[in-house]
Design a protein around this motif. Sequence first.
Motif, mmCIF file in Angstrom:
data_model
loop_
_atom_site.group_PDB
_atom_site.id
_atom_site.type_symbol
_atom_site.label_atom_id
_atom_site.label_comp_id
_atom_site.label_asym_id
_atom_site.label_seq_id
_atom_site.Cartn_x
_atom_site.Cartn_y
_atom_site.Cartn_z
ATOM 1 N N THR A 335 0.739 -1.325 -0.207
ATOM 2 C CA THR A 335 0.123 -0.124 0.112
ATOM 3 C C THR A 335 0.900 1.128 -0.007
ATOM 4 O OG1 THR A 335 -1.754 -1.167 1.305
ATOM 5 C CG2 THR A 335 -1.871 1.196 1.179
ATOM 6 N N LEU A 336 0.802 2.076 -0.891
ATOM 7 C CA LEU A 336 1.208 3.544 -0.756
ATOM 8 C C LEU A 336 1.135 3.933 0.752
ATOM 9 C CD1 LEU A 336 -0.285 5.472 -3.810
ATOM 10 C CD2 LEU A 336 2.059 4.171 -3.636
ATOM 11 N N PHE A 337 2.340 4.728 1.160
ATOM 12 C CA PHE A 337 2.300 5.254 2.664
ATOM 13 C C PHE A 337 1.112 6.244 2.701
ATOM 14 C CE2 PHE A 337 3.604 8.649 5.494
ATOM 15 C CZ PHE A 337 4.164 8.037 6.369
ATOM 16 N N CYS A 338 0.896 7.154 1.737
ATOM 17 C CA CYS A 338 0.110 8.160 1.973
ATOM 18 C C CYS A 338 -1.375 7.463 1.954
ATOM 19 C CB CYS A 338 0.180 9.039 0.880
ATOM 20 S SG CYS A 338 -0.207 8.578 -0.817
ATOM 21 N N ARG A 339 -1.591 6.451 1.539
ATOM 22 C CA ARG A 339 -3.032 5.832 1.787
ATOM 23 C C ARG A 339 -3.195 4.613 2.931
ATOM 24 N NH1 ARG A 339 -4.838 5.411 -4.610
ATOM 25 N NH2 ARG A 339 -4.551 7.710 -5.293
ATOM 26 N N GLN A 340 -1.968 4.273 3.577
ATOM 27 C CA GLN A 340 -2.244 3.519 4.609
ATOM 28 C C GLN A 340 -3.122 4.360 5.623
ATOM 29 O OE1 GLN A 340 1.632 2.590 6.058
ATOM 30 N NE2 GLN A 340 2.013 1.162 4.550
ATOM 31 N N PRO A 341 -4.370 3.945 6.196
ATOM 32 C CA PRO A 341 -5.238 4.417 7.117
ATOM 33 C C PRO A 341 -4.529 5.383 8.161
ATOM 34 C CG PRO A 341 -6.024 2.236 6.614
ATOM 35 C CD PRO A 341 -4.906 2.404 5.999
ATOM 36 N N ASP A 342 -3.435 4.593 8.910
ATOM 37 C CA ASP A 342 -2.881 5.419 9.787
ATOM 38 C C ASP A 342 -2.137 6.594 9.057
ATOM 39 O OD1 ASP A 342 -4.022 4.361 12.023
ATOM 40 O OD2 ASP A 342 -2.272 2.928 12.329
ATOM 41 N N HIS A 343 -1.884 6.874 7.982
ATOM 42 C CA HIS A 343 -0.729 7.693 7.461
ATOM 43 C C HIS A 343 -1.711 8.728 6.562
ATOM 44 C CE1 HIS A 343 2.326 4.828 8.663
ATOM 45 N NE2 HIS A 343 2.610 5.773 9.303
ATOM 46 N N VAL A 344 -2.973 8.808 6.468
ATOM 47 C CA VAL A 344 -3.680 9.832 5.746
ATOM 48 C C VAL A 344 -3.722 11.329 6.566
ATOM 49 C CG1 VAL A 344 -5.998 10.335 4.562
ATOM 50 C CG2 VAL A 344 -5.389 8.047 4.704
ATOM 51 N N GLU A 345 -2.648 12.043 5.843
ATOM 52 C CA GLU A 345 -2.773 13.251 6.726
ATOM 53 C C GLU A 345 -4.010 14.007 6.970
ATOM 54 O OE1 GLU A 345 -0.076 15.520 4.010
ATOM 55 O OE2 GLU A 345 1.698 14.230 4.730
ATOM 56 N N ARG A 346 -3.927 14.623 8.052
ATOM 57 C CA ARG A 346 -5.134 15.371 8.576
ATOM 58 C C ARG A 346 -4.679 16.812 8.962
ATOM 59 N NH1 ARG A 346 -10.101 12.839 12.207
ATOM 60 N NH2 ARG A 346 -11.499 14.679 12.117
ATOM 61 N N ASN A 347 -5.536 17.645 8.750
ATOM 62 C CA ASN A 347 -5.314 18.810 9.199
ATOM 63 C C ASN A 347 -5.220 18.975 10.717
ATOM 64 O OD1 ASN A 347 -5.248 21.789 9.895
ATOM 65 N ND2 ASN A 347 -7.293 22.238 8.915
ATOM 66 N N ILE A 348 -4.292 19.814 11.366
ATOM 67 C CA ILE A 348 -4.184 19.638 12.821
ATOM 68 C C ILE A 348 -5.253 20.272 13.669
ATOM 69 C CG2 ILE A 348 -1.569 19.447 12.946
ATOM 70 C CD1 ILE A 348 -1.338 22.465 13.437
ATOM 71 N N TRP A 349 -5.798 21.331 12.653
ATOM 72 C CA TRP A 349 -6.988 21.906 13.384
ATOM 73 C C TRP A 349 -8.284 20.941 13.196
ATOM 74 C CZ3 TRP A 349 -7.858 26.668 15.796
ATOM 75 C CH2 TRP A 349 -8.996 27.307 15.918
ATOM 76 N N GLN A 350 -8.748 20.614 14.392
ATOM 77 C CA GLN A 350 -9.859 19.825 14.342
ATOM 78 C C GLN A 350 -10.704 20.314 15.520
ATOM 79 O OE1 GLN A 350 -10.805 17.203 12.061
ATOM 80 N NE2 GLN A 350 -8.798 17.651 11.156
ATOM 81 N N GLU A 351 -12.016 20.853 15.144
ATOM 82 C CA GLU A 351 -12.909 21.142 16.407
ATOM 83 C C GLU A 351 -14.328 20.854 16.205
ATOM 84 O OE1 GLU A 351 -15.320 23.565 15.539
ATOM 85 O OE2 GLU A 351 -14.807 24.309 13.330
ATOM 86 N N THR A 352 -14.852 20.447 16.993
ATOM 87 C CA THR A 352 -16.335 19.851 17.118
ATOM 88 C C THR A 352 -17.336 21.044 17.435
ATOM 89 O OG1 THR A 352 -15.903 19.249 19.441
ATOM 90 C CG2 THR A 352 -15.323 17.723 17.788
ATOM 91 N N SER A 353 -17.081 22.112 17.424
ATOM 92 C CA SER A 353 -18.233 23.014 17.822
ATOM 93 C C SER A 353 -17.927 23.963 16.515
ATOM 94 C CB SER A 353 -17.932 23.755 19.085
ATOM 95 O OG SER A 353 -18.843 24.920 19.074
ATOM 96 N N SER A 354 -19.258 24.769 16.526
ATOM 97 C CA SER A 354 -19.300 25.814 15.484
ATOM 98 C C SER A 354 -18.918 27.305 15.942
ATOM 99 C CB SER A 354 -21.007 26.006 14.996
ATOM 100 O OG SER A 354 -21.873 26.140 15.964
#
Length: 569
Positions: A335-354
């Motif tokens: 599997t391509l590194f970038c497509r391994q579920p644990d290595h799919v990059e995600r924005n560090i900004w994650q918020e759960t409120s509006s």
Amino acid sequence: MKKAGKRGVSLLLVCLLGLLLPWGGVAAAAQESAGLQEEASYTWSDGETGYALLETEEGLPQDVLGESAAQAFSASQVSQEDPRFYSQLNARQKACYDALEALDISRIRTAAVRDGYHQVLVTVEETAGVTMTAANSRALYTDICAAIVALRYDHPDYLWLSKMRYGPGTRTTGGVTVSTGQVNFSFFLHYDGEEQEMWNQAGAEAQAVADAIDPAADRYTQVKAVHDQLAAQATYNEKPAEGREESLSHQAYSCLVAGDAYEPVCDGYAKAFKMVCDLLEIPCVLVVSSTHMWNNVLMDDGDWYNVDVTWDDSNDQQISYQYFLVGSQTVINGTLFCRQPDHVERNIWQETSSALNQVTFTYPVKNHEAYEYLGQDYPALRFPDVKRSDWYYGEVEMAAQMGLFHGDNQGLFHPVQNITRAEFATVLYNALGPETFVSSGEGFTDVHQGEWFADAVLWAQEAGYVDGYDDGSFRPGAFISRQEMCLILYRVWLGQTQQETGLEEAPLFPDDAEISSWAREAVYACRSLGLVQGDGTGNFRPRDNTRRCEAARVCVLFFQDSPSVPSAA
């Protein structure tokens, strides 16, 4: 080797945001002006100034295992000169970051405690005078929170940032609420006041690892030494006990301090790796997916690569290099590194409120392939912003060797910037112009003697290669389109070869109707010469601007490889 079974809780921001039941008139006014729902609130007042505090905490949902393959690996270019998340902040966010970064842990530890949080008031002038309308309030809270998030990732040693409350000071006069320029940063200290000692100890251990590495060694050897030492002295914590052990497993402390009862999970490894790389002045950033954290490292070839110490730390003490300096598209276990579920990059900004606006942080663009070690450092890049893995690297290098293009005062090439009319005329002059030039007549109204491009433009005008506009101007700072570039090169070709025929007839571009009548012959002549071609759909896009990297490629082909034009080399 530890794989999918591990608990890869990352330092993502899960914001428990909003305002609870207001406490006092000031907080109520702030809540109303912000237009926020009664979700959560923590308020503080000194009698004049009110603070309605929002909360951030480390954490990550455990039931999310990455994103779709279509979302894998899409990141914008990050400055290689300053890869910190700080460099992606706006001016007000940077001011909040600077104020938070300057807070000494001893001041935090001795600050007044309210509701279990050590509250520190700081002055941030850039936050003053904001009328707290709904939109302004959201923007101000967002900026403060963005500063916290960026600092967490830039300074993984700051273990007191893991759980915070924050908010601007406000005063209400005549029904209007305005920010005062003070910001309340409140810290929940998990480690019973031992934060300063633990910070000092972790820093000393990181320094010891760095000191053991030969400062004269090449970058590969240094990065490998950090990777190996951390993997050797730490053991992945499969099931950390709740409380202090769980909390510390996510801190660099657990990976750096060997021989104690605390061992790391993925973010403990990644933060420790960054701390040591920072001491060695090796650019390194923390990267997260929905379930995991690892590192990006800038290597001596000018490219960024992935390093995942967690997945290279084997149970049997045999260190693996399967995830050491790999590219985004390196195939690992099919599997391509970038497509391994644990290595799919995600924005560090994650918020759960509006309650906040969205903020987009990006990571460095990685080489698609794994790093290739030469046994020594790569030679320094001619232009730091033109990497060996860039498709235009060879052309830009050749253009520089031929003397066609030069860098700016900082030595940068700016490959993806659009080339201006003055810059393109200068390329022609560098290739064909005399060593000295004296204009024999009047030039353009906006080109004056003494300007860096004046001789080149006036020479190109007298040679008949460039035209001006009806008002007599040249517009040196305007960008040159693809069809304009073709017209100029065709004129040069005609002038050098004294030949108007002999070019092969070619089928029309699908967007031929978009090509101006004055440029059509030149466009197809340049295609016949092998200088230009269509895009993936076959279209020429005649009115698109020309980027400097594209101009370098075309000019190298034109001045070096065309059999009908003298070489400028």
